[in-house]
Design an enzyme around this catalytic site. Sequence first.
Site, mmCIF file in Angstrom:
data_model
loop_
_atom_site.group_PDB
_atom_site.id
_atom_site.type_symbol
_atom_site.label_atom_id
_atom_site.label_comp_id
_atom_site.label_asym_id
_atom_site.label_seq_id
_atom_site.Cartn_x
_atom_site.Cartn_y
_atom_site.Cartn_z
ATOM 1 N N LYS A 1 -1.602 -6.581 0.000
ATOM 2 C CA LYS A 1 -1.676 -5.003 0.574
ATOM 3 C C LYS A 1 -1.148 -4.106 -0.454
ATOM 4 O O LYS A 1 -1.564 -3.077 -1.158
ATOM 5 C CB LYS A 1 -0.835 -4.954 1.778
ATOM 6 C CG LYS A 1 -1.847 -5.485 3.067
ATOM 7 C CD LYS A 1 -0.951 -5.517 4.249
ATOM 8 C CE LYS A 1 -1.911 -6.028 5.216
ATOM 9 N NZ LYS A 1 -1.061 -6.491 6.598
ATOM 10 N N ASP B 1 -1.799 0.878 10.977
ATOM 11 C CA ASP B 1 -2.315 -0.037 11.542
ATOM 12 C C ASP B 1 -2.831 0.095 12.747
ATOM 13 O O ASP B 1 -3.533 -0.608 13.112
ATOM 14 C CB ASP B 1 -0.950 -1.141 11.842
ATOM 15 C CG ASP B 1 -0.927 -2.447 11.052
ATOM 16 O OD1 ASP B 1 -1.613 -2.828 10.556
ATOM 17 O OD2 ASP B 1 0.177 -2.732 10.941
ATOM 18 N N GLN C 1 4.828 -5.746 8.995
ATOM 19 C CA GLN C 1 3.936 -6.970 9.084
ATOM 20 C C GLN C 1 4.315 -7.756 10.340
ATOM 21 O O GLN C 1 5.603 -8.181 10.623
ATOM 22 C CB GLN C 1 4.157 -7.892 7.885
ATOM 23 C CG GLN C 1 2.867 -8.970 7.741
ATOM 24 C CD GLN C 1 1.523 -8.697 7.771
ATOM 25 O OE1 GLN C 1 1.279 -7.633 7.171
ATOM 26 N NE2 GLN C 1 0.708 -9.498 8.079
#
Length: 295
Positions: A54, A121, A98
Amino acid sequence: MSAKVISGIETAKAIREELKNEVAGLKEKYNITPGLVTVLVGEDPASQSYVTAKNKTAHALGIHSEQVTLAADISESELLKLIENYNNNPEIHGILVQLPLPKHIHEAKILHAIRPDKDVDGFHPVNVGNMVLGEKCYLPCTPHGILELLTRSGVKTSGAEVVVIGRSNIVGKPISNLMMQKREGGNATVTVCHTRTKDIASHTRRADILIAAVGVPKMITVDMVKEGVVVIDVGVNRIGKTVDGKAILAGDVDFEGVREKASAITPVPGGVGPMTITMLMKNTVQAARQAHNLP
Ligand code: GUN
């Protein structure tokens, strides 16, 4: 028949090119640099490699990217404090924590602490709610990537029988909801299978589009699909290591068997994975625009 292989790498490359130009334009016209922070707690090797990918992608597109790596035993309150700092940092437009988090940290509490307008997200209840209602929101990255793969590959979803295997908050729930919505890339008839489904194969054999997000390597075999099905394989299962220590990956679908019957199929690696990362970049750029009241 041997299926067309839907390349997430190629599709992601095209979208990243568009994003790179957009980021350059934001810089040139408005002196805005989209900013992302990724937070990794602990040392899970899969999570480490996702977060590294990422950050690398963000840098390649000209996005400012910070990676925070925290010890597995960090307290929940310390993590909440860190999120609060980034919530108030005007240079950071997107915050990603994460998952999964260590057991002693309450995942929902952390996700709910991220400001909805920085929740790239799309996991905050405000964004989930807006998604379900079909309102403007950050779409969760993996489902968003799947929609892009399907539409950019010319797969017709309207009226299609879609079977989703898996009901996670990250993939199964949102993708099944998005595909039934009255919108382009939606309008499908959706069935969701999960661990309590009695006879999964009886459902998968009806599918025009099959989306597998279970986490069981090669679970979907050729006898479970019908001729001409479009298969989206979300599974990233580590099934071993090469001699030089690299992870060997397998999807949830037995690619070699199923490709003989399918009309189109995504590979693992190189299918959904690159799309997930690309959609995170898209959301980060959108977050930067929104923060500066740009359309
Ligand atoms: N773990 C697996 N997929 C994801 C994702 O899309 N976002 C985050 N934050 N964690 C994940």
